[in-house]
Design an enzyme around this catalytic site. Structure first.
Site, PDB file in Angstrom:
ATOM      1  N   LYS A 154       0.838  -1.199   0.000  1.00  0.00           N
ATOM      2  CA  LYS A 154       0.000   0.000   0.000  1.00  0.00           C
ATOM      3  C   LYS A 154       0.873   1.250   0.000  1.00  0.00           C
ATOM      4  CE  LYS A 154      -3.909  -1.862   2.656  1.00  0.00           C
ATOM      5  NZ  LYS A 154      -4.946  -1.632   1.639  1.00  0.00           N
ATOM      6  N   ARG A 160     -10.161 -11.645   2.232  1.00  0.00           N
ATOM      7  CA  ARG A 160     -10.975 -12.759   1.718  1.00  0.00           C
ATOM      8  C   ARG A 160     -10.209 -14.075   1.766  1.00  0.00           C
ATOM      9  NH1 ARG A 160     -11.612  -9.587  -3.866  1.00  0.00           N
ATOM     10  NH2 ARG A 160     -11.271  -7.898  -2.393  1.00  0.00           N
TER      11      ARG A 160
HETATM   12  N1  BES Z   1      -8.129  -3.778   4.541  1.00  0.00           N
HETATM   13  C1  BES Z   1      -8.262  -3.419   3.187  1.00  0.00           C
HETATM   14  C2  BES Z   1      -9.558  -2.690   2.883  1.00  0.00           C
HETATM   15  C3  BES Z   1      -9.656  -1.267   3.360  1.00  0.00           C
HETATM   16  C4  BES Z   1      -9.040  -0.264   2.683  1.00  0.00           C
HETATM   17  C5  BES Z   1     -10.440  -0.963   4.451  1.00  0.00           C
HETATM   18  C6  BES Z   1      -9.175   1.040   3.103  1.00  0.00           C
HETATM   19  C7  BES Z   1     -10.587   0.336   4.864  1.00  0.00           C
HETATM   20  C8  BES Z   1      -9.954   1.343   4.201  1.00  0.00           C
HETATM   21  C9  BES Z   1      -8.239  -4.643   2.305  1.00  0.00           C
HETATM   22  O1  BES Z   1      -7.432  -5.680   2.733  1.00  0.00           O
HETATM   23  C10 BES Z   1      -7.725  -4.216   0.972  1.00  0.00           C
HETATM   24  O2  BES Z   1      -6.600  -3.840   0.902  1.00  0.00           O
HETATM   25  N2  BES Z   1      -8.581  -4.288  -0.033  1.00  0.00           N
HETATM   26  C11 BES Z   1      -8.217  -3.877  -1.338  1.00  0.00           C
HETATM   27  C12 BES Z   1      -8.767  -4.885  -2.306  1.00  0.00           C
HETATM   28  C13 BES Z   1      -8.269  -4.715  -3.696  1.00  0.00           C
HETATM   29  C14 BES Z   1      -6.808  -5.042  -3.770  1.00  0.00           C
HETATM   30  C15 BES Z   1      -9.058  -5.629  -4.596  1.00  0.00           C
HETATM   31  C16 BES Z   1      -8.818  -2.495  -1.584  1.00  0.00           C
HETATM   32  O3  BES Z   1      -9.917  -2.232  -1.103  1.00  0.00           O
HETATM   33  O4  BES Z   1      -8.163  -1.678  -2.197  1.00  0.00           O
HETATM   34 MN    MN Z   2      -5.437  -5.456   2.042  1.00  0.00          MN
END
Ligand code: BES
Ligand code: MN
Ligand code: ZN
Length: 494
Positions: free
Chosen positions: A277, A351
């Site tokens: 990230k 997931r």
């Molecule tokens: N924990 C995150 C989701 C999230 C992001 C929650 C920002 C709250 C605020 C999750 O693990 C994630 O990174 N999801 C990705 C999925 C994507 C790679 C398909 C996302 O939401 O960007």
């Molecule tokens: Mn994630």
């Protein structure tokens, strides 16, 4: 410490509390308690309203001192807004604003008469519970990682007497839910160097030790390997913290009763893994275990309420880190269900740990499975910070959860889980990909989980937007504890 709640015995003007709380509407209508105070004090409140110094906007507060004819040294006036628009949410807001003022005053208790105000469609039990929860939510303060303060001489707000018909059950419910919410908030707020997978496992063990009738089992990585949880292990392998799979059980009903099952995403920190990230805002990913915190908090409340139902709570607790042993984009893992997954993005890790936990929980033959997870940023885009995303193929379950959310103001809004979306998860290298492209990210995440819950009544709560408040001072909200406990309360017999 949770606020202690009791029922107010006296009249507003004779109350022995150091502060009494009464409401006024913005058209200068006084609630009955405010009218009594006004009368005893020779019209002090009306004069203030007429002067324009004090208004009745929702949540506006004014502290009046030493009113003649009133026993309490302080009267806190709380605005209730337009009488016609007064509703459940405004009631809760007014109670919360009152508590915000009370906790800053040099007093240890107060008496609130807001619960006497009529809230359309709500009974006294609801008002008592909602007032108590709104107050406790305001009173919570995170202190765990500060240098311990010496006990100050200043008395700390810790008790609220609420006006209303005697309803000990409503207050007991509020106290249990408040404890569950606090548990979830505290676990959520702790930093990830403290709140790692082992810490959550220990917290669950402690919960079991402190409550008779609760059992806790923690599966280690070797156990998970034996069970074939390749997706969960794939996420965990980048971290020096070994994963834990926590199983808490409460049997409040007969042994043969099929349990309700909660599953909570427990990513103690989500760097994204190799699909790392951006650093701006990454600190918020300590909250990525709020699904776990939420189901554990709800479990705690259910146990404290001794609900007459069986409940199993499964939490995969894992840290998602990059590193030499971390999984790579394009890795293919085999899940406990036997289905293979191509990991196209290591940041779609929630997931991956949930799919194995959802397969695992099926051994308890649950009548209902509900998971809670900070699963997708896409859910925050779709619904913002107010509503939890609800996904299920079961209309009855959807409506029951929506109703529980409405009741507690811990609201959820349904998104579809139609098969049309499933094709977005196709890949040429495995049974399923772990990402579904740029559209409908919350739904494709739900569709992924749906493949692991076939044959069961299951619902998914995406709490990415609702589990914490944003910003540097952002703090865990304790959602969806109230929703989940209400859902169980609505199902429990006796
Ligand atoms: N924990 C995150 C989701 C999230 C992001 C929650 C920002 C709250 C605020 C999750 O693990 C994630 O990174 N999801 C990705 C999925 C994507 C790679 C398909 C996302 O939401 O960007
Ligand atoms: Mn994630
Ligand atoms: Zn995550």
């Amino acid at each position: 410490m949770t606020i202690q709640f009791s029922l107010a015995q006296d009249l507003p003007e004779t109350s022995s509390a150091p502060c009494v709380v009464v409401g006024v509407f913005d058209d200068r209508t006084l609630t009955s308690a405010a009218a009594r105070i006004d009368e005893k004090s020779g019209g002090a409140i009306k004069r203030l309203l007429e002067s324009g110094d004090v208004g009745g906007k929702t949540g506006a507060t004014s502290l009046l001192f030493a009113l003649p004819g009133v026993a309490a040294p302080r009267v806190l006036l709380v605005g209730l807004g337009e009488p016609k628009k007064f509703d459940a949410a405004r009631f809760a807001r007014a109670c919360g604003e009152a508590a915000r003022v009370l906790k800053g005053l040099p007093l240890d208790r107060a008496a609130s008469f807001l619960t006497e105000v009529d809230v359309p469609g709500k009974d006294t039990a609801w008002k008592l519970r909602t007032a108590a929860l709104a107050t406790d939510a305001q009173a919570y303060k995170y202190t765990a990682t500060f240098k311990p303060k010496e006990k100050s001489a200043k008395s700390e707000f810790g008790g609220l007497a609420l006006a209303g018909a005697s309803d000990a059950a409503a207050l007991a419910q509020a106290a249990a839910i408040a404890n569950g919410v606090r548990f979830a908030r505290e676990l959520g707020n702790l930093p990830p160097n403290i709140c790692n997978p082992e810490y959550i496992a220990d917290a669950a063990q402690k919960l079991a030790k402190e409550h008779s009738g609760v059992t806790c089992e923690v599966l280690e990585e070797a156990d998970m390997r034996k069970l074939g949880m390749g997706a969960l292990i794939g996420v965990a392998q980048g971290s020096v913290f070994p994963p834990k799979l926590i199983v808490l059980r409460w049997n409040g009903a007969g042994e043969k009763d099929r349990p309700y099952a909660f599953v909570g995403k427990g990513i103690t920190f989500d760097t994204g893994g190799i699909s790392i990230k951006p650093s701006a805002g990454m600190e918020e990913m300590k909250f990525d275990m709020c699904g776990a915190a939420g189901v554990l908090g709800a479990f705690l409340a259910a146990v404290e309420l001794k609900l007459k139902l069986n409940l199993v709570c499964v939490v995969p607790a894992v840290e998602n880190m990059p590193g030499g042993r971390a999984q790579r984009p394009s890795d293919v893992v085999t899940t406990m269900s036997g289905q293979t997954v191509e990991v196209l993005n290591t940041d779609a890790e929630g997931r991956l740990i949930l799919c194995d936990a959802l397969t695992f929980v099926q051994k308890y033959n649950p009548q209902i499975i509900i998971d809670a997870a900070t699963l997708t940023g896409a859910c925050v885009v779709a619904l913002g910070k107010h509503a939890t995303g609800l996904m299920t193929q079961d209309d009855t379950l959807a409506n029951e959860l929506i109703a529980a959310g409405e009741n507690t103001l811990d609201r959820a809004w349904r998104l579809p889980l139609w098969d049309d979306y499933q094709s977005q998860l196709e890949t040429g290298y495995a049974d399923i990909a772990n990402i579904g492209g740029k559209y409908a990210g919350a739904i494709t995440a739900g569709c992924f989980l749906a493949r692991f819950t076939e044959g069961f009544r299951w619902a998914h709560l995406d709490i990415a937007g609702t589990a914490w408040e944003e910003g540097r001072k952002g703090s865990a909200t304790g959602r969806p504890v109230s929703l989940l406990v209400q859902y169980l309360l609505d199902r429990a017999t006796g």
